[in-house]
Design a protein around this motif. Structure first.
Motif, PDB file in Angstrom:
ATOM      1  N   LEU A 178     -85.530 -26.856 -81.866  1.00 14.79           N
ATOM      2  CA  LEU A 178     -84.572 -25.655 -82.047  1.00 14.79           C
ATOM      3  C   LEU A 178     -83.550 -25.354 -80.841  1.00 14.79           C
ATOM      4  N   SER A 179     -83.906 -26.063 -79.780  1.00 14.32           N
ATOM      5  CA  SER A 179     -82.841 -25.749 -78.815  1.00 14.32           C
ATOM      6  C   SER A 179     -81.683 -26.900 -79.086  1.00 14.32           C
ATOM      7  N   PHE A 180     -82.055 -28.023 -79.493  1.00 18.18           N
ATOM      8  CA  PHE A 180     -81.122 -29.157 -79.767  1.00 18.18           C
ATOM      9  C   PHE A 180     -80.104 -28.461 -80.882  1.00 18.18           C
ATOM     10  N   PRO A 232     -75.887 -18.874 -82.830  1.00 14.97           N
ATOM     11  CA  PRO A 232     -76.484 -19.595 -81.964  1.00 14.97           C
ATOM     12  C   PRO A 232     -76.208 -19.190 -80.516  1.00 14.97           C
ATOM     13  N   PHE A 233     -74.956 -18.808 -80.071  1.00 14.09           N
ATOM     14  CA  PHE A 233     -74.699 -18.110 -78.757  1.00 14.09           C
ATOM     15  C   PHE A 233     -75.496 -16.752 -78.710  1.00 14.09           C
ATOM     16  N   PHE A 234     -75.659 -15.915 -79.805  1.00 11.81           N
ATOM     17  CA  PHE A 234     -76.186 -15.131 -79.425  1.00 11.81           C
ATOM     18  C   PHE A 234     -77.748 -15.170 -79.419  1.00 11.81           C
ATOM     19  N   ALA A 235     -78.156 -16.106 -80.189  1.00 15.56           N
ATOM     20  CA  ALA A 235     -79.470 -16.378 -79.867  1.00 15.56           C
ATOM     21  C   ALA A 235     -79.930 -16.863 -78.581  1.00 15.56           C
ATOM     22  N   LEU A 271     -67.770 -17.661 -89.121  1.00 11.56           N
ATOM     23  CA  LEU A 271     -67.902 -16.839 -87.805  1.00 11.56           C
ATOM     24  C   LEU A 271     -69.288 -16.686 -87.488  1.00 11.56           C
ATOM     25  N   VAL A 272     -70.033 -16.404 -88.202  1.00 13.17           N
ATOM     26  CA  VAL A 272     -71.666 -16.131 -88.154  1.00 13.17           C
ATOM     27  C   VAL A 272     -72.078 -17.372 -87.707  1.00 13.17           C
ATOM     28  N   VAL A 273     -71.889 -18.503 -88.105  1.00 16.12           N
ATOM     29  CA  VAL A 273     -72.387 -19.845 -87.799  1.00 16.12           C
ATOM     30  C   VAL A 273     -72.074 -20.095 -86.303  1.00 16.12           C
ATOM     31  N   GLY A 274     -70.798 -19.791 -86.121  1.00 16.08           N
ATOM     32  CA  GLY A 274     -70.342 -20.004 -84.691  1.00 16.08           C
ATOM     33  C   GLY A 274     -70.970 -19.216 -83.673  1.00 16.08           C
ATOM     34  N   ASN A 293     -77.887 -26.120 -79.525  1.00 19.06           N
ATOM     35  CA  ASN A 293     -76.791 -26.468 -78.544  1.00 19.06           C
ATOM     36  C   ASN A 293     -75.909 -27.521 -79.303  1.00 19.06           C
ATOM     37  N   ALA A 294     -76.209 -28.042 -80.195  1.00 15.06           N
ATOM     38  CA  ALA A 294     -75.250 -28.850 -81.277  1.00 15.06           C
ATOM     39  C   ALA A 294     -74.300 -27.903 -81.900  1.00 15.06           C
ATOM     40  N   LEU A 295     -74.947 -26.867 -82.529  1.00 13.17           N
ATOM     41  CA  LEU A 295     -73.888 -25.835 -83.103  1.00 13.17           C
ATOM     42  C   LEU A 295     -72.759 -25.148 -81.951  1.00 13.17           C
ATOM     43  N   ARG A 296     -73.485 -25.054 -80.856  1.00 10.67           N
ATOM     44  CA  ARG A 296     -72.545 -24.300 -79.915  1.00 10.67           C
ATOM     45  C   ARG A 296     -71.608 -25.105 -79.278  1.00 10.67           C
TER      46      ARG A 296
END
Lengths: 335, 224
Positions: free
Chosen positions: B63-65, B109-112, B103-106, B68-71
């Motif tokens: 999950l972490s990976f 992950p940051f918010f998570a 915008l949501v996909v971007g 990170n990939a999306l971020r």
């Protein structure tokens, strides 16, 4: 009644095996205040947490009123935990809830009472711990002692039969410590519930416990009534704990009393013997003076005790017999 | 006499109004979905972490990976890469609606990640105490962890909202509109410095209001 059978627990720390508990055998009678004393790292915190399975032992059984807690499923374990209150060193109150709401929290989780019954129960508990006035305050506005009272009220909310205290007074000043200990004693006597507490302070054990177990290096090295362990500690770890308390005459006198002529005796008085002029009587009977070198008097829970180290010129066995006949334990010490 | 530095008469205020509204629409919709998606993701990340309630090293690492990939993906790239997904979700890849899925996909992950760290700020003793009271994992999360972390979660939402405002500026690439888009198209590409100044001021006001509202909510929620 709690029985621990052959509990073992090891941790992996940086790839190394660390033994936290080693073959723990313990019986805790119902209705008593049972102390577990040990230094930090001795395993007492792990041991306490095996009682409500916050720590699961690798081996062994935890029997609480005959129910094997280690064999329960998740739902069974949650039911058991609701019957066991727990009080923490750092209180662990919810910062976003008021005093009353923190106590209600335990009731909400159990989900057995409707809201008016919960309110009534909360009011009852607030009165029990003396915090009725502070009901609508937040934990941040309370003193340490008040926070611990909330912790105790919360732990008692679901009418547990067992209360676990994890260094409940270690973060408090001496005066507050005494007040909280009195509250625990009061609860034990009024509600008849069993209390298991862990501490590193002999003074806590001496103040309220009935029985005590000394834990060292993950093993129980000594256990018995508080009077026995406190006045006649057998294991080096117990002797150190007692000596640090500074309230028993067990200090090592070797080298300090070499100038004293005669034999050294340690006299232990408990209960009725503490009120009698025993020293004077025995001195007269033996026609030899008794020299008091060191000693302490005090109370173990509600039992008065005295412990003296005396010098005696004359027949030691006659003195021992004379003291024994007056209910005083007398041990010859190597001078 | 030299010409004035700025000629405000060039500004089409109706355009500015529409752009502001577009920015606010994109912000509101994307923030809502970011929280709806990122909050459970952050909770899961926390619970799977080392020594937590559902500790699971392989699941946490995976999950972490992904997060990170999306971020690590630049938002402009994400806008383009996601076009097929966006079309599936909202029926179009352009305009304000087309900007919301990327915008949501971007931001999710940051918010998570912010949610995970806000939850980590909650004293483990509180989790232990709640557990000792016989709570289920769901009760621990919903009754103890999330309410205790509320100030941190509100702060995380504020930071995410501000980040989303700057992301919306890039939505012009897909014709998303909004203040940032206006600033680039008129202010930069057509040398209308006046438009640039006004849009930047409008963005500043939006960010400032968001931050102040967020700080106010955090103060109200804090009981420490």
């Amino acid at each position: 009644m709690i029985e621990l059978h052959h509990l073992n627990k090891t941790y992996q720390v940086d790839g190394r095996q660390v033994t936290a508990l080693q073959d723990i055998q313990l019986q805790i009678p119902a209705g008593q205040i049972f102390g577990i004393i040990g230094r930090s790292g001795a395993g007492k915190s792990t041991l306490l947490r095996t009682l409500n399975l916050l720590e699961r032992p690798d081996q062994g059984r935890v029997l609480i009123d005959g129910i094997d807690a280690t064999a329960l499923d998740q739902a069974g374990l949650r039911t058991l935990r609701r019957q066991i209150g727990m009080v923490f060193q750092h209180f662990n109150l919810l910062a976003h809830r008021t005093v009353a709401a923190n106590i209600r929290f335990a009731l909400e989780l159990a989900g057995e009472l409707d809201s008016s019954a919960m309110a009534a129960r909360v009011a009852e508990l607030l009165a029990l711990v003396g915090l009725t006035e502070q009901a609508q305050q937040y934990p941040a506005q309370l003193s340490g002692g008040q926070k611990q009272r909330v912790g105790i009220a919360r732990a008692l909310a679901n009418q547990p039969k067992l209360l676990l205290c994890d260094e409940a007074t270690s973060a408090l000043d001496p005066q507050t410590t005494q007040a909280i200990l009195q509250l625990l004693l009061d609860i034990n006597q009024r509600l008849g519930l069993t209390i298991v507490l862990i501490t590193h302070e002999m003074a806590v054990v001496r103040a309220i416990c009935d029985r005590v177990a000394v834990i060292d290096g993950g093993s129980i090295v000594e256990q018995g009534t508080v009077a026995d362990v406190f006045l006649h500690p057998q294991h080096a770890a117990s002797r150190n704990m007692v000596a640090e308390d500074g309230h028993a005459a067990v200090l090592d006198l070797a080298g300090k009393l070499h100038s004293v002529a005669g034999k050294l005796l340690r006299l232990t008085f408990v209960d009725a013997a503490t009120y009698e002029p025993v020293i004077a009587e025995v001195g007269q009977q033996l026609a030899s003076p008794i020299n008091i070198l060191q000693g302490s008097v005090g109370r173990i829970k509600d039992r008065p005790y005295g412990q003296l180290i005396v010098g005696l010129q004359g027949d030691v066995s006659a003195a021992q017999a004379a003291f024994a006949s007056r209910g005083v334990r007398c041990e010859a010490l190597a001078a | 006499m030299s010409a004035p530095l700025f000629d405000w008469s060039l500004i089409d205020w109706a355009d500015i109004g529409t752009a502001t509204l577009d920015t606010l629409t994109m912000l509101g919709a994307s923030l809502t979905f970011t929280v709806l998606l990122g909050l459970p993701l952050g909770v899961l990340l926390y619970l799977l972490g080392p020594r937590r309630l559902l500790a699971n090293q392989p699941a946490y690492a995976t999950l972490s990976f992904v997060i990170n990939a999306l971020r690590s993906m630049p938002f402009v790239i994400l806008l383009i890469v996601l076009i097929p997904v966006t079309v599936k979700l909202v029926g179009t890849s352009i305009g304000v609606a087309g900007a919301i899925p990327p915008l949501v996909v971007g931001a999710a992950p940051f918010f998570a990640r912010l949610v995970e760290s806000a939850l980590r700020e909650v004293d483990l003793g509180i989790v232990e105490a709640t557990q000792a009271m016989g709570a289920t994992t769901w009760q621990i999360v919903s009754r103890a962890l999330l309410p205790e972390a509320l100030p941190g979660l509100l702060a995380a939402t504020t930071v995410t909202a501000v980040t989303l405002v700057s992301y919306t500026a890039m939505s012009g690439v897909i014709g998303g509109g909004g203040l940032g888009d206006l600033a680039i198209r008129y202010g930069y590409q057509r040398f209308q410095t006046e438009v640039m100044v006004i849009t930047v001021l409008a963005l500043l006001a939006v960010v400032q209001i968001l931050q102040m509202a967020g700080d106010w909510l955090v103060r109200r929620a804090t009981r420490k």
